[in-house]
Design a protein around this motif. Structure first.
Motif, PDB file in Angstrom:
ATOM      1  N   ALA A 100       0.951  -0.955   0.128  1.00 45.74           N
ATOM      2  CA  ALA A 100      -0.029   0.051   0.031  1.00 45.74           C
ATOM      3  C   ALA A 100       0.924   1.220  -0.208  1.00 45.74           C
ATOM      4  O   ALA A 100       1.962   1.345   0.611  1.00 45.74           O
ATOM      5  CB  ALA A 100      -0.871   0.138   1.307  1.00 45.74           C
ATOM      6  N   GLU A 101       0.607   2.089  -0.938  1.00 46.93           N
ATOM      7  CA  GLU A 101       1.186   3.444  -0.833  1.00 46.93           C
ATOM      8  C   GLU A 101       2.747   3.323  -1.429  1.00 46.93           C
ATOM      9  O   GLU A 101       3.490   4.095  -1.058  1.00 46.93           O
ATOM     10  CB  GLU A 101       1.229   4.274   0.271  1.00 46.93           C
ATOM     11  N   ALA A 102       3.236   2.158  -1.877  1.00 45.20           N
ATOM     12  CA  ALA A 102       4.517   1.964  -2.347  1.00 45.20           C
ATOM     13  C   ALA A 102       4.873   2.324  -3.412  1.00 45.20           C
ATOM     14  O   ALA A 102       3.837   2.572  -4.243  1.00 45.20           O
ATOM     15  CB  ALA A 102       4.702   0.195  -1.998  1.00 45.20           C
ATOM     16  N   ASP A 103       6.050   2.793  -4.056  1.00 44.19           N
ATOM     17  CA  ASP A 103       6.342   3.173  -5.000  1.00 44.19           C
ATOM     18  C   ASP A 103       7.129   2.168  -6.120  1.00 44.19           C
ATOM     19  O   ASP A 103       8.124   1.775  -5.859  1.00 44.19           O
ATOM     20  CB  ASP A 103       7.219   4.529  -4.945  1.00 44.19           C
ATOM     21  N   LEU A 104       6.004   1.579  -7.133  1.00 43.59           N
ATOM     22  CA  LEU A 104       6.661   0.403  -7.840  1.00 43.59           C
ATOM     23  C   LEU A 104       7.140   1.055  -9.184  1.00 43.59           C
ATOM     24  O   LEU A 104       7.144   0.531 -10.347  1.00 43.59           O
ATOM     25  CB  LEU A 104       5.811  -0.480  -8.057  1.00 43.59           C
ATOM     26  N   SER A 105       7.363   2.450  -9.362  1.00 44.97           N
ATOM     27  CA  SER A 105       7.735   2.849 -10.765  1.00 44.97           C
ATOM     28  C   SER A 105       8.901   2.095 -11.370  1.00 44.97           C
ATOM     29  O   SER A 105       9.832   2.195 -10.591  1.00 44.97           O
ATOM     30  CB  SER A 105       8.130   4.551 -10.353  1.00 44.97           C
ATOM     31  N   GLY A 106       8.632   1.993 -12.391  1.00 43.81           N
ATOM     32  CA  GLY A 106       9.944   1.070 -13.311  1.00 43.81           C
ATOM     33  C   GLY A 106       9.946   0.045 -12.926  1.00 43.81           C
ATOM     34  O   GLY A 106      11.183  -0.653 -13.286  1.00 43.81           O
ATOM     35  N   THR A 123       2.252   3.154  -6.585  1.00 44.05           N
ATOM     36  CA  THR A 123       2.467   3.940  -7.795  1.00 44.05           C
ATOM     37  C   THR A 123       2.951   2.914  -8.641  1.00 44.05           C
ATOM     38  O   THR A 123       4.000   2.366  -8.387  1.00 44.05           O
ATOM     39  CB  THR A 123       3.330   5.189  -7.546  1.00 44.05           C
ATOM     40  N   VAL A 124       2.448   2.782  -9.885  1.00 46.16           N
ATOM     41  CA  VAL A 124       2.837   1.901 -10.876  1.00 46.16           C
ATOM     42  C   VAL A 124       3.273   2.440 -12.187  1.00 46.16           C
ATOM     43  O   VAL A 124       3.529   1.548 -13.048  1.00 46.16           O
ATOM     44  CB  VAL A 124       2.067   0.454 -11.038  1.00 46.16           C
ATOM     45  N   THR A 125       3.740   3.614 -12.277  1.00 47.55           N
ATOM     46  CA  THR A 125       3.853   4.279 -13.245  1.00 47.55           C
ATOM     47  C   THR A 125       5.326   3.584 -14.149  1.00 47.55           C
ATOM     48  O   THR A 125       6.438   3.276 -13.161  1.00 47.55           O
ATOM     49  CB  THR A 125       4.433   5.451 -13.324  1.00 47.55           C
ATOM     50  N   ASP A 126       5.175   3.077 -15.232  1.00 54.30           N
ATOM     51  CA  ASP A 126       6.414   2.493 -15.995  1.00 54.30           C
ATOM     52  C   ASP A 126       6.608   0.776 -15.282  1.00 54.30           C
ATOM     53  O   ASP A 126       7.760   0.358 -15.899  1.00 54.30           O
ATOM     54  CB  ASP A 126       7.710   3.246 -15.917  1.00 54.30           C
TER      55      ASP A 126
END
Length: 164
Positions: A100-106, A123-126
């Motif tokens: 939850a609320e983790a940044d998984l960008s890239g 966040t799952v951007t890219d």
């Protein structure tokens, strides 16, 4: 003679089909179990965590950015608000864990299994979720804000999640 030959063949077939064959399983030494006593930091950035096992750990806000987490196992782990930018979690598994609320960008999560795990507000951007197993309700939440293309795999995030 025919009767003896039939009896021998019948016995060999019975032995073949009913006796257990030797099993080959991965050694427990092949994985690295990491418990709370082994953890002295919340900064795992850039580390080699391949095949590591984490169970019932709290990594709230921890930094895993750029880590190689291929085939990592999270079981009941709290990764709320963690930085998982650009991690490679190919073939990893998370069960009853919170992203939850983790940044998984890239992040690369190809063939990962994220079963009964929360990805609320992540966040799952890219990010690339190709062939990943993610609970349907979590996919729906991720699709609300999913965007971009993974810079390593070239896969569109929305396509990898199966967003419509």
């Amino acid at each position: 003679m025919l009767r003896i030959r039939t009896a021998v063949i019948g016995t060999l077939l019975a032995l073949f089909f009913f006796l257990p064959l030797p099993a080959h399983a991965a050694s427990s030494a092949a994985t690295r179990a990491i418990d709370d006593a082994d953890i002295v930091t919340q900064d795992f950035s850039g580390q080699d965590l391949r095949e590591a096992e984490f169970s019932n750990n709290k990594f709230v806000g921890a930094n895993f950015s750029q880590a190689d987490m291929t085939a990592v196992v999270f079981n009941g782990v709290d990764l709320t608000g963690a930085n998982l930018q650009n991690v490679d979690m190919t073939g990893g598994m998370a069960y009853l864990s919170s992203f939850a609320e983790a940044d998984l960008s890239g992040a690369i999560l190809t063939e990962a299994m994220l079963m009964q795990s929360s990805l609320r507000g992540a966040t799952v951007t890219d990010a690339d979720f190709s062939f990943a197993v993610v609970d349907k309700d979590q996919v729906k939440l991720l699709c609300e804000n999913a965007s971009g293309v993974n810079p390593v795999t070239g896969v569109d995030t929305r396509d990898s999640l199966g967003c419509s």
